[in-house]
Design an enzyme around this catalytic site. Structure first.
Site, mmCIF file in Angstrom:
data_model
loop_
_atom_site.group_PDB
_atom_site.id
_atom_site.type_symbol
_atom_site.label_atom_id
_atom_site.label_comp_id
_atom_site.label_asym_id
_atom_site.label_seq_id
_atom_site.Cartn_x
_atom_site.Cartn_y
_atom_site.Cartn_z
ATOM 1 N N LYS A 19 4.402 -30.148 32.285
ATOM 2 C CA LYS A 19 4.902 -31.560 31.557
ATOM 3 C C LYS A 19 4.576 -32.371 31.343
ATOM 4 C CE LYS A 19 9.494 -33.063 32.009
ATOM 5 N NZ LYS A 19 10.474 -33.209 33.415
ATOM 6 N N ASP A 36 15.291 -32.210 30.033
ATOM 7 C CA ASP A 36 14.519 -30.660 30.204
ATOM 8 C C ASP A 36 14.803 -30.231 29.131
ATOM 9 O OD1 ASP A 36 12.973 -31.089 32.287
ATOM 10 O OD2 ASP A 36 13.813 -30.625 33.774
ATOM 11 N N ASP A 80 6.288 -36.340 37.554
ATOM 12 C CA ASP A 80 7.663 -37.506 37.514
ATOM 13 C C ASP A 80 7.005 -38.962 39.106
ATOM 14 O OD1 ASP A 80 8.554 -35.671 39.381
ATOM 15 O OD2 ASP A 80 9.141 -34.763 36.834
ATOM 16 N N GLU A 132 13.684 -20.000 28.666
ATOM 17 C CA GLU A 132 14.495 -20.821 28.042
ATOM 18 C C GLU A 132 14.512 -20.353 26.811
ATOM 19 O OE1 GLU A 132 12.354 -24.167 30.479
ATOM 20 O OE2 GLU A 132 11.417 -23.703 28.558
ATOM 21 N N ASP A 168 5.857 -26.426 24.687
ATOM 22 C CA ASP A 168 4.341 -25.752 24.888
ATOM 23 C C ASP A 168 4.424 -24.252 25.203
ATOM 24 O OD1 ASP A 168 2.725 -27.962 25.738
ATOM 25 O OD2 ASP A 168 3.909 -28.032 28.071
#
Ligand SMILES: O=c1ccn([C@@H]2O[C@H](COP(=O)(O)OP(=O)(O)O[C@H]3O[C@H](CO)[C@@H](O)[C@H](O)[C@H]3O)[C@@H](O)[C@H]2O)c(=O)[nH]1
Ligand SMILES: [Mn+2]
Length: 539
Positions: free
Chosen positions: A219, A243, A384, A51, A80
């Site tokens: 997450k 995100d 989630d 990312e 993280d």
């Protein structure tokens, strides 16, 4: 076929009465003026290599630039990966924001992610000179960040610009480091202003403590740490999370979501407002069905009419209290004025950071309700969804908002390998919910209605649905190749005996033929019935 019949019934639960919502944002502004609540925005990232930090900060900049009073907005990044490269990118973003935010607001540009905005050609909202000025500044910044990422080091002269860089030393790895919290822009500070002197949103970097012997819960763990860290910095009553690969594509989304929460008739029942996951990198013809069209356009709206859509982990607004386990009561009234307004006298930002770090340690959650009754739930790949289900079971409703201009745009899988991985994770996760104590029929029994439970099960049954599908793809094809009839002949003859009026079908000429039960008397020159292989005659 029995399986398909049963699954069809389950899917019809949500297709029966879909709803589509629309909001009147101008009325919200007219009614509430400057009494709108504070909003905390959480962005999660996990790895600077998969990312890229330059994309993460584009998302950050897009949410900082919302059309919402900056003093009420706080943006938090959870890293993280615990990477100094991401921190460096955030520091660069905090400087660039001083030019980007006034530029966005002055010309009312969309989208407000600089990466997405500059990937389109010049739009004549501003002069070409101004456009190139900002674009050059952005290009130079991304180049500096990308160079740092490639070489994996931060130039020495930059390190001395911010105390935060000294949190990193050569021993730190992504899996073993102390908690790090750095406030990069303090919106309550007189110096936190942009190039035109306007207040900037608060911007915070957080990397929760990581130690090899402690489980970090992915997450969900990051989100829970953010809930606590933000509670000592801004503590806004509304929390939005995205995100890092999903930028804001619509600068009015906060006001849109608040229209639901502040609604006088139904606002007090609403726990969260979910937006669809839209992607801007889909392949031609949507080859692997990754645009999630059926989910976004049909099923989520259908769930909305039954008690509320699922929480899908990104593009969602929650009330802080509800995320922290509050149960619904009929006389519930939210205090929208909550949150930390000014700085308590004599507390410096340094002290607040120290307090926040103590909330982001590995041991903080030991022997507490965090991960169960408080915050996002742990122990499932799609945490989630069960978090959302638990909120519904505590009596709250949720709302699905799908405005014409998508609220968020992200990067979806594009290759077959990525698609398979994504779907395996989703179907495995949802199936494990179905088999666990969180099975919607058990967990939701008596707390949500049956059709709502069935709606949740559409995804829980994705994985077992693959078996009959595989059978349907393989067996009939093999049968056709081998010339084996798909339906037993004897059955058809028996049926013919039972019913005098039989197979009606049309052939190319559009003439309709019937195959009468007394076929003995039939004209033999006519066509042959495809089903029972007998002769037929026109009606
Ligand atoms: O230990 C971790 C792992 C992941 N993430 C972040 O979580 C997000 C989602 O992870 P990703 O690997 O991109 O999963 P996706 O399959 O793309 O995510 C979809 O499915 C997940 C599970 O349902 C949801 O949590 C996501 O919001 C939803 O976009 C990303 O921002 C990651 O950076 C962390 O912060 N910490
Ligand atoms: Mn993702």
């Amino acid at each position: 076929e029995l399986w398909y019949a049963a699954y069809w019934v389950v899917t019809q639960s949500v297709r029966w009465s879909p709803v589509r919502r629309c909001t009147f944002r101008d009325r919200l502004t007219a009614r509430y003026g400057d009494r709108l609540p504070g909003v905390d925005i959480f962005v999660c990232t996990a790895d600077p290599l998969s990312e890229p930090p330059s994309l993460v900060i584009s998302t950050i900049l897009s949410v900082m630039a919302y059309n919402y009073p900056a003093e009420k907005l706080s943006v938090y990044l959870s890293d993280d990966g615990g990477s100094v490269l991401t921190f460096y990118a955030m520091w660069e973003a905090s400087l660039f924001a001083k030019h980007w935010l006034p530029f966005c607001k002055r010309y009312n540009i969309e989208p407000r992610s600089p990466a997405a905005y500059f990937s389109e050609s010049y739009q004549d909202l501003c002069t070409p000179k101004e456009w190139s000025f900002i674009k050059d500044m952005y290009d130079e910044m991304t180049e500096r960040i990308d160079t740092a990422v490639i070489s994996r080091k931060i130039p020495e002269e930059i390190r001395s610009n911010h105390k935060g860089f000294y949190e990193w030393n050569p021993e730190i790895t992504s899996k073993n480091h102390q908690p790090i919290v750095q406030v990069l822009i303090d919106g309550k500070d007189q110096k936190g202003v942009d190039s035109e002197g306007n207040v900037l949103p608060t911007l915070v970097y957080m990397a929760r403590e990581k130690r090899p012997q402690h489980h970090h819960n992915f997450k969900a763990g990051a989100m829970n740490a953010l809930i606590r860290v933000s509670s000592v910095i801004s503590n806004s009553p509304v929390i939005m999370n995205v995100d890092c690969d999903m930028y804001s594509n619509n600068n009015d989304t906060i006001r849109d979501a608040l229209c639901f929460f502040l609604d006088e008739e139904m606002g007090h029942k609403i726990g969260f407002v979910q937006y669809p996951q839209n992607y801007n990198n889909m392949t031609k013809n949507n080859l692997y069905g990754n645009s999630l069209h059926v989910i976004n356009e049909v099923e989520m709206g259908g769930m909305d009419s039954l008690g509320g859509p699922l929480y899908v982990g990104t593009g969602c607004f929650h009330r802080r209290e509800i995320l922290c386990g509050k149960r619904f009561t009929k006389d519930y009234q939210e205090d929208w004025n909550g949150g930390i307004k000014g700085r308590i006298q004599d507390t410096s930002i340094g002290e607040i950071e120290e307090k926040a770090k103590s909330l982001a340690t590995c041991t903080y959650e030991h022997d507490t309700q965090w991960g169960d009754e408080i915050g996002l739930k742990y122990g499932c790949p799609v945490e989630d969804v069960i978090t959302g289900l638990a909120i519904h079971c505590r009596g709250w409703e949720s709302v699905y908002s799908n405005p014409t201009r998508p609220a968020f745009m992200g990067l979806g899988p594009t290759t077959l390998a990525q698609t398979l991985l994504q779907h395996k994770r989703w179907s495995e996760g949802s199936f494990s919910i179905f088999l666990s104590k969180y099975c919607p029929f058990l967990f939701g029994h008596g707390k949500t209605n049956l059709r709502h439970q069935m709606g949740y099960c559409i995804y829980g049954l994705w994985a077992p649905n693959s078996l009959p599908t595989l059978y349907y793809v393989v067996i009939p094809s093999l049968a056709l190749l081998k010339g084996i009839p798909l339906f037993p002949k004897v059955m058809i003859h028996n049926m013919r005996k039972m019913s005098p009026c039989l197979h009606v079908f049309s052939i190319k000429t559009n003439e309709v033929f019937t195959c009468p039960s007394d076929y003995e008397s039939m004209d033999r020159t006519l066509h042959i019935c495809l089903l029972c292989e007998e002769h037929v005659q026109p009606i």
